[in-house]
Scaffold this motif. Sequence first.
Motif, short mmCIF file in Angstrom:
data_model
loop_
_atom_site.label_atom_id
_atom_site.label_comp_id
_atom_site.label_asym_id
_atom_site.label_seq_id
_atom_site.Cartn_x
_atom_site.Cartn_y
_atom_site.Cartn_z
N ARG A 1 38.50 56.40 42.77
CA ARG A 1 39.04 57.14 41.62
C ARG A 1 38.31 58.49 41.43
N ILE B 1 40.04 60.86 43.88
CA ILE B 1 41.39 61.23 43.43
C ILE B 1 41.30 62.17 42.21
N GLN C 1 49.48 52.66 39.17
CA GLN C 1 50.85 52.25 39.50
C GLN C 1 51.15 52.28 40.99
N TRP C 2 50.67 53.29 41.69
CA TRP C 2 50.98 53.35 43.13
C TRP C 2 49.97 52.56 43.95
N ILE D 1 48.56 57.32 39.29
CA ILE D 1 48.64 57.01 40.73
C ILE D 1 47.77 55.80 41.05
N ARG E 1 50.96 57.72 50.18
CA ARG E 1 51.54 57.72 48.83
C ARG E 1 51.36 59.08 48.17
N ILE E 2 50.17 59.67 48.35
CA ILE E 2 49.86 60.90 47.61
C ILE E 2 50.33 62.15 48.35
N GLU F 1 61.79 55.53 39.41
CA GLU F 1 60.89 56.66 39.60
C GLU F 1 60.58 57.33 38.27
N LEU G 1 47.53 62.27 35.93
CA LEU G 1 48.27 61.96 37.16
C LEU G 1 47.43 61.04 38.04
N PHE H 1 57.69 56.11 36.30
CA PHE H 1 56.38 56.66 36.68
C PHE H 1 56.19 58.08 36.12
N THR H 2 57.23 58.89 36.22
CA THR H 2 57.05 60.32 35.90
C THR H 2 57.18 60.64 34.41
N TRP I 1 54.83 61.68 49.31
CA TRP I 1 55.63 61.00 48.28
C TRP I 1 57.10 61.40 48.46
#
Length: 406
Positions: A284, A287, A302-303, A299, A332-333, A205, A295, A208-209, A336
């Motif tokens: 996109r 989002i 990667q997600w 997302i 996912r969004i 995790e 971010l 990702f962060t 999470w």
Amino acid sequence: MSQHDVIIIGAGAAGLMCAISAGKRGRNVLVLDHSRKAGNKIMVSGGGRCNFTNYYVEPNRYISQNPHFCKSALSRYTQWDFIAMVDKHGLPYSEKEEGQLFSDQKAKAILDMMLQEVSEVKAQIQLETVVEKIRQLDLSEAPNRFQLITSKGAYQCESLVIATGGLSMPTMGASGFGYQVAEQFGLNLLPRTPALVPFTLQPDEKAFTEPLSGLSTPARLSCNGVSFLGGLLFTHRGLSGPAVLQVSSYWTAGDQLEINLIPELDLEEHLKSLRHSKPKTELRTVINEYLPSRLAKAILEQWLKQPVLEAGEKGISVGDLSNAQINNIANRIQRWIPNLNGTEGYRTAEVTLGGVDTNELSSKTMEAKKVPNLHFIGEVVDVSGHLGGFNFQWAWASGWVAGEVV
Ligand SMILES: Cc1cc2nc3c(=O)[nH]c(=O)nc-3n(C[C@H](O)[C@H](O)[C@H](O)COP(=O)(O)OP(=O)(O)OC[C@H]3O[C@@H](n4cnc5c(N)ncnc54)[C@H](O)[C@@H]3O)c2cc1C
């Protein structure tokens, strides 16, 4: 042997307020602290501006095994009482979010105000004093008095107040001393855990962060049926920010945390409706409209496994998304569930949950029911507030009511 009406151990928020309240009644008060300075936590609080209280203090902003315990003190020494003291000293302050009152000057202004009040009532503060032993004198010696053996000599007092706070931030002088005293006198202790504390993440995790570190975004965080809306901050170690700190007080190891990164919208419904009304809209673009661009990019790549696009290239359109894909994107969004490692612990926690069981204390006087003239105030007691000035208000209120009777 130095004799006092009242000895308070701990020159933090609660101890100083108790000294003021007891001193105003003409009691001879001595405050002992092992640190080099009084009020260390006041100095660092509120990012250096001390969030000293909140306009909307309510019992439901506190966590305790007995949610009713805090009511009495909070209703007898209110936020308006503390604001009146701040006004009397002419200190400017401002309301930030949700009634949170911060000093416009450095937090030291609030500490200086407290120290001036303490000196006006002629209470003494003695720092760098380690309390080695506490003993209740028996009837044949001096009934209802306590004897303290310290690194600076022996003291006797009629009332003893424990205001040594919780375990959070040992570098600020925190110690488990108050809990030891409670144990010594046979008082029940509830388990203690760090609260108002950032989360750390598992390596997968963190991958990702970590690149997002420093980025803040509004989010809704939920855990154990409680949820908070507010800022989420990505850090090098994991997740922080006001909403994260708030929800951490309701989390215990093994619990799931759920994060909605677009809390103002039902993303699934929105994407489905766009699929009909504007099918050529790129995913996109949607989002990016609701999330900070760094971010959103992370997302998507990667997600949601979207390819990295060159300038001018088009990504997937919402019209090309199946129901299952839309459901997956929204999950996912908006749901999470980060792979947590734990919390940063007492090193950075703002408070300690648990502590002296409130069943052992009078809610009116904070006196131990089993031990006359022994009082526990502030964070050492099993009452912890939400972020936003509630913890100081508990320290002021519990300190004040004890000072009225010691
Ligand atoms: C970084 C940070 C920021 C914060 N910001 C805010 C904020 O803006 N608003 C808010 O409401 N709350 C805030 N808090 C929480 C708030 O500081 C505490 O809830 C509050 O200080 C508790 O008051 P207290 O008097 O019970 O304990 P403390 O303020 O911790 O005081 C305890 C005192 O006891 C002394 N002591 C400890 N052990 C011993 C011992 N063995 N012998 C002698 N003395 C001892 C310590 O040196 C200390 O002076 C913050 C906390 C932290 C860590």
